[in-house]
Design an enzyme around this catalytic site. Structure first.
Site, PDB file in Angstrom:
ATOM      1  CD  GLU A 218      10.555  -2.701  -0.661  1.00 14.44           C
ATOM      2  OE1 GLU A 218      10.260  -2.337   0.488  1.00 14.44           O
ATOM      3  OE2 GLU A 218      11.648  -2.478  -1.200  1.00 14.44           O
ATOM      4  CB  CYS A 412      15.048  -0.567  -0.553  1.00 16.20           C
ATOM      5  SG  CYS A 412      15.394   0.290   0.981  1.00 16.20           S
ATOM      6  CG  ASN A 542      11.905   4.432  -0.463  1.00 15.68           C
ATOM      7  OD1 ASN A 542      10.858   4.517   0.183  1.00 15.68           O
ATOM      8  ND2 ASN A 542      12.868   3.587  -0.124  1.00 15.68           N
ATOM      9  CD  GLU A 543      13.758   4.277   3.882  1.00 18.78           C
ATOM     10  OE1 GLU A 543      14.671   3.468   4.064  1.00 18.78           O
ATOM     11  OE2 GLU A 543      12.734   4.313   4.598  1.00 18.78           O
TER      12      GLU A 543
HETATM   13  O1  AHR Z   1       9.720  -1.687   4.408  1.00 17.14           O
HETATM   14  C1  AHR Z   1      10.977  -2.256   4.291  1.00 17.14           C
HETATM   15  C2  AHR Z   1      12.042  -1.232   3.938  1.00 17.14           C
HETATM   16  O2  AHR Z   1      12.136  -0.279   4.944  1.00 17.14           O
HETATM   17  C3  AHR Z   1      11.774  -0.422   2.714  1.00 17.14           C
HETATM   18  O3  AHR Z   1      12.175  -1.066   1.569  1.00 17.14           O
HETATM   19  C4  AHR Z   1      12.581   0.805   2.921  1.00 17.14           C
HETATM   20  O4  AHR Z   1      12.030   1.916   2.280  1.00 17.14           O
HETATM   21  C5  AHR Z   1      12.622   0.935   4.416  1.00 17.14           C
HETATM   22  O5  AHR Z   1      13.894   1.141   4.859  1.00 17.14           O
END
Ligand code: AHR
Length: 813
Positions: A218, A412, A542-543
């Site tokens: 990320e 995120c 994503n989550e």
């Molecule tokens: O890994 C850091 C963050 O943790 C990521 O962006 C998110 O998906 C999670 O909340």
């Protein structure tokens, strides 16, 4: 503060609650339980972020007992962490069918309310956010609702008992998961020497995923620009924007990282840009000297070549001198270029560094009035010598982990924190000067120089499966409303635009896998990759909060991809935690849609990993498989040390055991640039000249280097009945069917060595054995693996050192 003290403090804080509320309480053993009691719902700090819905109970409406001193049963999920996620005026209601409903206000400005329902007040279903004008109409759909102005209801005692038990379980777990190695000397003071015996059973072998360990990439912590992406010029396109930092940094604008004539104002124009996606460029006059400071300086190495390029426009024929200068203003390398184009034109040259400078600047001197844009300096020595490529040392450290897959671009970053901030893959391909830069959700600027082409190329270069994650049509659970009436996830892509968005996702598959004569396949070919990238996996979401808004959009994308591309394995999402509403609702959706794999995330204390080794043992093999997309052991202060690394290793042995249901796992996050870190711990820290792998990195690397595709059943007999000690020893046995090698991994998280014998069951009876051990003090942050070769006989009886990971590799016969 101990848990006990924390509870006492909370009791003290809540003692001013209405109705004469007293300390937590349940009827004493022996005391007859009442048939029913009153419950009262309240939020202790109305309107304060994350103030939850709590309960008290009473048998006489006079004396009230709090359940867990303000234990939270329901939290508002609307909007941003920190400032939002507020609960104002919660109102509890009961419908005819016995279902509980809670509605609450969210803030003072948006005129919105939230709703959630629960069968038992303990497990709450998904949240819905609607305009207040819709409240009565919305609630009507649940039939007749019992309300009570004081949120007081008479309920069967079992409802109260359910609340008390839920709180007790949570409190017990909180205490258990707070265990840390620093207290082990006390915890295991009386422990007798522990021994173990590993027995393998070759008759019981099962296939496990061959993709188990991979990486989560990320752009967080400057992982891309200023990090893995090898560009050395910061703000090369003059596109930094105050909005990148939400207006909170006065120095953050299109002049960031640049200085003109030692401090003169820079003239930035936008009238006639190189590309409409990058509007800003600089206007220079004769003898102007423009300096770029790089990302914390520019590091160059003696003898290495650097590609210097820029776009320029100039009425008269002019000259540009570009120099690398050290902090004493002496020149470490230079080039001179004649500029003679009245329209934007790209110019390139090479600078060879005459000496090593860790903190150089790029100095550009112009002879006459000139417009410049996209000023770039790239090492020729990128990873695999790719143009627009990756920093070689960082990419190498990733490749060395032997990741079987690479997930990108987040996290995120994938879904952004608002509609405008979603990561749209099409914005990240094509010539770098045409890509759409954007605000990075972690508070900086994202050039998209490291875009989808570069991600896919990197995967191919390191032999890993690409695993892109596209937004599910909704932004992050941490979204503000950014001008939309409904913030948080509720500002999903409008339904009338969803067909276009679904097409964008389908186009990605065509871009990655389509023939070079297809519309999108052609773009890939034009970028230098005529052959398909062979995309097999696609993450959607994503989550995310599992809401109606999410489900509607996810389902549209899912159905369209399944219909058009059944060959693609879709990975769904089940929220940010290992339990709770999104986890349950996400799994229900996976069941409903028959999703093949779901992405689970959890960051937990080491002791959570120690005490949840059976997490996947309990999973239903008939359901979706799991991609554990984000996990890490977190201690207070967030170090990456031997204790966290061993907890991860121990858990990875359980993932190998469950490699039939867990398809992939990736530690998160991966990279962090020193002094630019928004999240700890990470796996690899770095600055401009050094790569600093952590202890956790070596655990991941050892698992990456020692995978198997068959799990051999084994039993680890441990000579103590002390459950806490037993939980700190774990192991797995796998076979790599290509080489025939058998790999035994053993983790000892006890403060004492564990004498361990290995039966000869499935293990080769002779030959040499590669033994790798990581050991040290739990707080050590730089533990390296040590490898030795031992004889088979020696491998029959080994001692697992205190706090250690031991890997024994038995070469195939
Ligand atoms: O890994 C850091 C963050 O943790 C990521 O962006 C998110 O998906 C999670 O909340």
């Amino acid at each position: 503060m101990t848990l006990y003290n924390a509870i006492l403090l909370l009791i003290a804080l809540c003692s001013s609650m209405p109705g004469g509320i007293t300390a937590p309480h349940s009827p004493k053993p022996g005391n007859a339980q009442p048939d029913s009691a009153y419950i009262m719902a309240y939020t202790p700090n109305p309107g304060r972020s994350r103030s939850p819905l709590c309960f008290s109970w009473s048998t006489d409406l006079a004396t009230w007992h709090q359940v867990g001193s303000g234990h939270g049963f329901l939290y508002s999920d609307y909007g941003r962490w920190g400032s939002q996620k507020r609960m104002i005026n919660p109102a509890l209601m009961l419908d005819d069918s016995g279902m509980w409903h809670c509605v609450w206000d969210l803030n003072e400005t948006d005129n919105i309310f939230a709703h959630a329902s629960s069968p038992d007040l303990v497990l709450w279903n998904r949240q819905t956010y609607l305009g207040k004008e819709e409240q009565d109409h919305f609630l009507l759909k649940f039939g007749k609702l019992q309300k009570n102005d004081r949120n007081i209801f008479r309920v069967p005692w079992k409802t109260v008992e359910g609340l008390i038990n839920a709180w007790k379980v949570a409190a017990y777990n909180q205490q258990l998961y707070a265990e840390q190695a620093k207290d082990d000397a006390v915890r295991f003071a009386g422990l007798k020497p522990v021994g173990a015996r590993l027995t393998t059973d070759d008759r019981s072998v099962r296939k496990i995923s061959s993709l188990l360990t991979g990486i989560f990439f990320e752009d967080i912590n400057y992982a891309a620009d200023g990090g893995l992406y090898a560009e050395l010029v910061q703000n090369r396109g003059f596109e930094y924007d105050p909005a990148d930092r939400e207006g909170n940094d006065k120095t953050w604008n299109s002049t960031k990282a640049w200085t003109l004539n030692g401090g003169k104002n820079l003239v930035i124009d936008t009238v006639n840009p190189v590309h409409v996606n990058n509007k800003h460029y600089i206007v220079l006059n004769g003898n102007d000297i423009l300096v770029n400071e790089g990302f914390d300086g520019i590091a160059v190495k003696t003898g290495e070549k650097y590609d210097f390029s820029f776009f320029a426009q100039s009425i008269v024929r002019g000259r540009i001198i570009a120099e690398l200068i050290d902090d004493g203003n002496s020149v470490a390398g230079s080039t001179e270029i004649v500029v003679n184009s009245k329209n934007w034109k790209k110019y390139s040259s090479v600078i060879t560094a005459g000496k090593t400078v860790n903190n150089a600047s790029l100095r550009i001197t112009v002879s006459s009035r000139i417009l410049l844009d996209h000023i770039s300096l790239f090492p020729q020595n990128t990873f695999m010598k790719r143009k627009n490529g990756l920093r070689a040392d960082l990419a190498r450290s990733i490749a060395d982990m032997r990741p079987r897959f690479v997930r990108f671009p987040g996290g995120c970053v994938a879904h952004g924190d608002g509609l405008e901030n979603m990561y749209r893959w099409k914005n990240t391909i094509g010539p770098p000067e045409s890509r759409v830069p954007q605000r990075n959700i972690w508070g900086y600027h994202q050039t998209a120089g490291l875009g989808y082409f570069e991600y896919f190329q990197f995967c191919e270069d390191i032999g890993a499966e690409p695993l892109p994650v596209v937004p599910a049509g909704v932004p992050c659970q941490n979204s503000a409303n950014h001008g939309h009436r409904f913030g948080g996830q509720q500002c999903g892509i409008p339904m009338e635009e969803m067909d276009e968005y679904v097409q964008e996702v389908l186009d990605l598959i065509e871009w990655a896998n389509g023939d070079k004569n297809t519309t999108w396949g052609r773009k890939r070919a034009e970028a230098g990759h005529p052959a398909p990238f062979n995309l097999k996996y696609l993450g959607i979401g994503n989550e995310d909060l599992i809401t109606d808004v999410f489900e509607e959009r996810f389902t549209m994308i899912f159905n369209a991809v399944k219909a058009r591309h059944p060959e693609i394995t879709i990975i769904g999402t089940v929220g940010p935690f290992s339990e709770g509403t999104d986890y349950r609702e996400g799994w229900q959706l996976a069941d409903k849609l028959d999703i093949e794999i779901v992405d689970e995330h959890y960051y937990q204390p080491p002791a959570w990993f120690i005490y949840n080794q059976d997490f996947y043992d309990k999973y239903d093999r008939g359901k979706a498989r799991v991609y554990l997309g984000e996990y890490a052991a977190h201690l207070p202060g967030r170090p990456n040390n031997l204790e966290t690394a061993l907890a991860e290793a121990l858990y990875l042995t359980t993932i190998e055991r469950n490699g039939d249901v867990v398809s992939m796992a990736s530690y998160a996050p991966l990279l962090a640039k020193e002094n630019h870190t928004q999240w700890n711990p990470d796996l690899i820290y770095f600055n401009n000249t050094e790569v600093k792998p952590t202890t956790g990195y070596y655990v991941q690397k050892l698992f990456g280097e020692n995978p198997g595709d068959e799990y051999i059943s084994s039993t680890l007999d441990i000579s103590t009945n002390n459950e806490k000690a037993r939980s700190r020893i774990a192991g797995s046995v796998v076979r790599d069917t290509k080489t025939g090698d058998i790999i035994v991994k053993l983790v000892n998280m006890l403060p004492a060595g564990v004498k361990t014998s290995l039966d000869s069951g499935s293990l080769p009876s002779d030959g040499r054995v590669h033994k790798t051990v990581m050991t040290g003090n739990p707080a050590d942050i730089s533990v390296l693996p040590a490898e030795t070769i031992i004889s088979r006989a020696e491998a029959s009886e080994i001692t697992l050192p205190p706090y250690s990971l031991t890997i024994l590799r038995f070469p195939g016969q």
